[in-house]
Design a protein around this motif. Sequence first.
Motif, mmCIF file in Angstrom:
data_model
loop_
_atom_site.group_PDB
_atom_site.id
_atom_site.type_symbol
_atom_site.label_atom_id
_atom_site.label_comp_id
_atom_site.label_asym_id
_atom_site.label_seq_id
_atom_site.Cartn_x
_atom_site.Cartn_y
_atom_site.Cartn_z
ATOM 1 N N VAL A 7 4.007 2.204 9.454
ATOM 2 C CA VAL A 7 4.272 2.306 8.729
ATOM 3 C C VAL A 7 3.189 1.287 7.560
ATOM 4 N N GLY A 8 2.260 0.799 8.582
ATOM 5 C CA GLY A 8 1.253 -0.241 7.964
ATOM 6 C C GLY A 8 -0.296 1.015 7.308
ATOM 7 N N ASN A 17 -4.399 5.198 -2.429
ATOM 8 C CA ASN A 17 -4.735 6.147 -3.430
ATOM 9 C C ASN A 17 -3.349 7.046 -3.777
ATOM 10 N N LEU A 18 -2.657 7.504 -4.196
ATOM 11 C CA LEU A 18 -0.978 7.737 -4.334
ATOM 12 C C LEU A 18 -1.590 9.837 -3.851
ATOM 13 N N VAL A 19 -2.469 9.796 -4.673
ATOM 14 C CA VAL A 19 -2.314 11.321 -4.689
ATOM 15 C C VAL A 19 -2.951 11.523 -3.621
ATOM 16 N N ILE A 20 -3.661 11.627 -3.019
ATOM 17 C CA ILE A 20 -3.806 11.456 -1.305
ATOM 18 C C ILE A 20 -2.791 11.363 -0.305
ATOM 19 N N SER A 21 -2.150 10.404 -0.753
ATOM 20 C CA SER A 21 -1.520 9.916 1.164
ATOM 21 C C SER A 21 -0.584 11.209 0.523
ATOM 22 N N GLU A 22 -0.096 11.662 -0.798
ATOM 23 C CA GLU A 22 0.991 12.749 -1.564
ATOM 24 C C GLU A 22 0.077 13.918 -0.487
ATOM 25 N N LYS A 30 9.297 6.322 -0.779
ATOM 26 C CA LYS A 30 10.121 5.637 0.454
ATOM 27 C C LYS A 30 8.755 4.294 1.191
ATOM 28 N N THR A 31 7.924 4.608 1.260
ATOM 29 C CA THR A 31 6.967 3.892 1.846
ATOM 30 C C THR A 31 6.218 2.802 0.572
ATOM 31 N N ILE A 34 9.556 0.569 1.369
ATOM 32 C CA ILE A 34 9.905 -0.457 2.304
ATOM 33 C C ILE A 34 8.471 -1.377 2.297
ATOM 34 N N SER A 35 7.462 -1.095 0.958
ATOM 35 C CA SER A 35 6.904 -2.299 1.372
ATOM 36 C C SER A 35 7.134 -3.634 0.005
ATOM 37 N N ILE A 36 8.015 -2.982 -0.714
ATOM 38 C CA ILE A 36 8.584 -4.008 -1.734
ATOM 39 C C ILE A 36 9.760 -4.397 -1.180
ATOM 40 N N VAL A 37 10.579 -4.228 -0.324
ATOM 41 C CA VAL A 37 11.476 -4.692 0.777
ATOM 42 C C VAL A 37 10.747 -5.952 1.804
ATOM 43 N N VAL A 38 9.839 -5.898 2.219
ATOM 44 C CA VAL A 38 8.764 -6.749 3.272
ATOM 45 C C VAL A 38 8.212 -7.697 2.637
#
Length: 59
Positions: A7-8, A17-22, A30-31, A34-38
Amino acid sequence: MISVSKVGYHMKAVGENLVISEKLGIDVDKTRKISIVVSTVLAALAHLMFIQDLGIINV
């Protein structure tokens, strides 16, 4: 430690980079959730520790 977990690594990739990650197959939404909740949980704990340090609440 969250930074060396799966997850990290996803959080770091999405943050850079959102585009490359997607395109790599990471579920960006989802990521981000999770980041916002943490982040919110850590901020709440820090706030409780600050209030306790001021002596307003007793634990």
